[in-house]
Design an enzyme around this catalytic site. Structure first.
Site, PDB file in Angstrom:
ATOM      1  N   ARG A  13      68.669  36.315  39.575  1.00 37.71           N
ATOM      2  CA  ARG A  13      68.293  36.551  40.987  1.00 37.71           C
ATOM      3  C   ARG A  13      69.175  37.624  41.615  1.00 37.71           C
ATOM      4  O   ARG A  13      68.798  38.793  41.659  1.00 37.71           O
ATOM      5  CB  ARG A  13      68.347  35.227  41.778  1.00 37.71           C
ATOM      6  CG  ARG A  13      67.637  35.287  43.125  1.00 37.71           C
ATOM      7  CD  ARG A  13      68.425  35.929  44.241  1.00 37.71           C
ATOM      8  NE  ARG A  13      69.689  35.238  44.521  1.00 37.71           N
ATOM      9  CZ  ARG A  13      70.596  35.725  45.355  1.00 37.71           C
ATOM     10  NH1 ARG A  13      70.404  36.875  45.982  1.00 37.71           N
ATOM     11  NH2 ARG A  13      71.749  35.073  45.547  1.00 37.71           N
ATOM     12  N   HIS A 207      81.349  38.565  45.639  1.00 39.36           N
ATOM     13  CA  HIS A 207      81.041  39.844  44.979  1.00 39.36           C
ATOM     14  C   HIS A 207      82.374  40.553  44.698  1.00 39.36           C
ATOM     15  O   HIS A 207      83.389  40.294  45.352  1.00 39.36           O
ATOM     16  CB  HIS A 207      80.090  40.670  45.853  1.00 39.36           C
ATOM     17  CG  HIS A 207      78.686  40.131  45.836  1.00 39.36           C
ATOM     18  ND1 HIS A 207      77.660  40.763  45.173  1.00 39.36           N
ATOM     19  CD2 HIS A 207      78.156  39.004  46.354  1.00 39.36           C
ATOM     20  CE1 HIS A 207      76.551  40.043  45.306  1.00 39.36           C
ATOM     21  NE2 HIS A 207      76.818  38.960  46.017  1.00 39.36           N
ATOM     22  N   CYS A 238      73.221  43.162  47.172  1.00 34.85           N
ATOM     23  CA  CYS A 238      72.102  42.985  48.089  1.00 34.85           C
ATOM     24  C   CYS A 238      71.707  44.347  48.650  1.00 34.85           C
ATOM     25  O   CYS A 238      72.554  45.066  49.183  1.00 34.85           O
ATOM     26  CB  CYS A 238      72.510  42.030  49.217  1.00 34.85           C
ATOM     27  SG  CYS A 238      71.216  41.846  50.449  1.00 34.85           S
TER      28      CYS A 238
END
Ligand code: HMG
Ligand code: MG
Length: 304
Positions: A13, A207, A238
């Protein structure tokens, strides 16, 4: 430190949602299979979001269905609203994740609404999930800084975590979306949230943009947090978070934990194979330090 750490694998994902090279449904399913075979039994496999916003996550229903034959694993998918929930349930989802942000700027950029509006969208999702016996995980993005609003106060994160918990989320995953955090800030934020909610129900989703993720995870583990989100190969990012790069790499997390005597149940060779396979599809070597080191070692040993 306690010997129990739960890794929630993000590769299919978060890992793939920002990639320019399209990855087929078959390859996404094979990636999930390889990750579970490596011992990662909780995997986020897709997102039921607008395909205009995130084309990489289109056909997440086919990926979830395709992974349905895999036993002894839990699959998560993102849902931003009831439309996403309907589609996720139709594809057989048993665990869904709603995602909010600690900053108004990122909430607007990512899901096109304010934080308060996002909570209103989640309410019916959580109510229906309760009736359906579906587990709901809650993310909070930008917990250590926002690309639009800058500094984020730990209290803002803690307040939102309480809201998501009160709505019925079983676990709150705290996202350093742009990887700007450092260990003392991560600790301060986790202490603020941990003062309100059980630490056992918190997850760290860091992250690695500035190379701080492992240090931040270690600081969080010292605070008692034992759930870690990571992505094979350090993939991820993202598209609505300018400057963000990948999640902390699962290989790097596993190497650190095993080196600390924490048994992850992950087979590093199999994980490396899964990472190399997907890196090959994307056309570049994995960014993770451990994958690079192990690949270089292999090359040396095989005399190439
Ligand atoms: P919106 O424009 O406010 O929604 O988008 P809307 O209800 O006005 O609908 C607009 C269009 O989207 C319509 O289609 C809807 O049907 C469609 P159109 O009429 O234009 O053809 N739509 C949907 N389609 C599929 N599935 C749905 C859905 N809902 C509406 N569920 C929306 C709101 C949230 C949908 C949109 O902004 C969106 O999809 N954004 C993408 C957000 C996203 O996936 N971001 C990346 C994941 S979050 C992340 O990476 C952070 C995390 O990793 C943690 C961290 O690192 O911090 C989790
Ligand atoms: Mg993320």
């Amino acid at each position: 430190m306690s010997n129990q750490v739960h890794i929630v694998e993000m590769g299919p994902r978060d890992g793939l949602q920002n990639e320019k090279t399209p990855v087929s449904v078959e390859a996404r399913i094979a990636f999930v299979e390889a990750l579970v075979a490596a011992g990662l039994n909780t995997v986020e496999v897709g997102a039921f979001v607008s395909p205009k916003a995130i084309p990489q996550m289109a056909s997440s229903d086919a990926v979830l269905r395709g992974a349905g034959h895999i036993k002894d694993a839990e699959f998560h998918v993102l849902v931003p609203n009831e439309k996403g929930y309907d589609a996720a349930r139709a594809a057989g989802a048993q665990v869904v994740s709603v995602f909010a942000a600690a900053s108004e700027g990122f909430s607007r950029a990512n899901i096109n609404c304010s934080i308060a509006e996002s909570i209103e969208r989640f309410k019916p999702v959580l109510a229906r999930a309760k009736t359906d016996g579906v587990k709901v995980r809650g993310y909070i993005s930008c917990v250590l800084g926002c690309p639009f609003d800058g500094e984020i106060k730990p209290k803002a994160v803690a307040d939102l975590a309480v809201t998501l918990w009160d709505l019925g989320c079983y676990e709150i995953s705290l996202g350093d979306t742009i990887g700007v955090g450092t260990p003392l800030k991560a600790r301060e934020m986790l202490r603020a949230v941990g003062a309100e909610l059980p630490v056992a129900n918190l997850a760290m989703h860091f992250h690695d943009t500035y190379g701080q993720a492992l240090a931040n995870l270690y600081a969080g583990m010292e605070e008692g947090v034992r759930v870690i989100d990571s992505a094979a190969g350090g993939l991820g990012g993202c598209p609505y978070a300018p400057g963000a790069t990948g999640n902390v790499a699962t290989e790097d997390v596993v190497y650190m934990l095993e080196g600390m005597g924490v048994n992850t149940g992950v087979d590093m060779e199999k994980l490396l194979a899964a990472t190399n396979e997907v890196a090959g599809l994307l056309g570049r070597p994995p960014v993770s330090r451990v994958a690079s080191a192990l690949n270089a070692k292999r090359k040396r040993l095989s005399g190439l």
